[in-house]
Enzyme design. Sequence first.
Site, mmCIF file in Angstrom:
data_model
loop_
_atom_site.group_PDB
_atom_site.id
_atom_site.type_symbol
_atom_site.label_atom_id
_atom_site.label_comp_id
_atom_site.label_asym_id
_atom_site.label_seq_id
_atom_site.Cartn_x
_atom_site.Cartn_y
_atom_site.Cartn_z
ATOM 1 N N CYS A 172 -0.971 2.889 -7.330
ATOM 2 C CA CYS A 172 -1.120 2.352 -6.561
ATOM 3 C C CYS A 172 -0.506 1.330 -6.367
ATOM 4 O O CYS A 172 0.643 1.236 -6.377
ATOM 5 C CB CYS A 172 -3.004 1.969 -6.373
ATOM 6 S SG CYS A 172 -3.226 1.146 -4.080
ATOM 7 N N ILE A 173 -0.857 0.309 -6.415
ATOM 8 C CA ILE A 173 0.111 -0.956 -6.446
ATOM 9 C C ILE A 173 1.084 -1.137 -7.371
ATOM 10 O O ILE A 173 2.084 -1.796 -7.085
ATOM 11 C CB ILE A 173 -0.822 -2.302 -5.653
ATOM 12 C CG1 ILE A 173 -0.273 -3.754 -5.713
ATOM 13 C CG2 ILE A 173 -1.603 -2.114 -7.397
ATOM 14 C CD1 ILE A 173 -0.494 -4.709 -5.448
#
Length: 439
Positions: A172-173
Amino acid sequence: MADQYYNALNPDNYFYTNCDVISKAIETQGQSIAQGMKNFVRDAEIGRVQTVNTEAFTIGQDIAGTAGDVIFENHLFQLIAYQPVHTKNYSHPLLFIPPWINKFYILDLQTKNSMVKYCVDDGYTVFMISWVNPSEDSQECSFEDYMTDGVLQAIEFIYKTFAHKVNVVGYCISSTLLAISLAYCKAKGIDYVNSATCFACTVDFSDAGQLRQLTNEKTLPIIEQLYSNSKIIKGSEMYNCFAFLKSDSAIWGQGVKNYLKGEDLPVFDILYWNNDNTNLFVKAHMYFLREIFVKNILMQKKFSFANTEIPLTDVEVPMCFVSAEQDHIIPWVASYRTISHFQNSQDRKFILCGSGHVAGIINAPEKNKYYYYVDNDIKSSADDNFFEGRERVNGSWWNEWKSWLKKHSGNKIDIQYGERVKPLSIEPAPGRYVMTKSD
């Protein structure tokens, strides 16, 4: 807001218009209503609709229980080294970088669905970053700090400990930050990374899915003003943000189960993890929202990061991207566009799995759930013909990724874990940082 009103007005949310609720009340002679009221009082006291039995698991035992040691720590993270189960492992170590929006043990849940254990059992020397859960008293951190004091420091430490380049996995991030870090390393001549795997990753936020409803040019000044006098964003506020993206199930649907049907809270490891929130540094998060999310600076030919002009297209290390078809946070087409930008990568692979942002990624082979598609011939974008003529493989994508990873993991060698790692031990895994609660 219209979407929220629509979900709120669903007839299933109300006693007299939900036949299942009425039937259960009759069957239980009103006991479901009584239990529902008790559940309501319980949730009112903590100010949140409970979604899972928070007493069902113990971190370090039932979940996040893979044996290991914390061998390094600073103000931003602890580095966990997991104990090998073989006398010889692949020469290139494997580092997992979880998102700092959540705790790391989504990658080390129970024994049956722990990606960490899966890799340890397969002969990898595995490391994990456990991010700090910040408070107002914590040292302030920027988005750049997550790279310089976080990702790069962990990679360098592992490289110097084992004298082999590192295979790095971001989620993800953190996979977005990993992509930036790879470009930064290329610009600076830092050659510690052997390959990169990105779960649910994008660097192109022009199509940011449902999150665009909450964060855009109009709402960003409001968000900045809201946290102008704070150092952290509380974990509960981030939890609510993501809950509202799927309020039909995460809020209203759960409310029906808790209060109208009087059901017991489920025992589910992923929901337990999702409920164990982390705070965020305002400075780091606002940079991400303003520059990367709204301005989409990563799509520029060159952008400035950590006082360095870097282009993503210069990255040469082998890259594997894994996306989920029903991901409502990072649309898979955005992830496909992202890997297409890394045209100089020596070996690119794209895997599209079934289900969503979490369940699609955390899908152990023994469950034999969902499906996946593979693309080794990356184009500029995923057009409407992506699925035509492409084999749909039933089951988990983990073994497919394992085959790709092995190509970039070297030979099996005596890793001398005891000599190299044990003297560095600070405390047993999973460490102190993951135990800190948010609110």
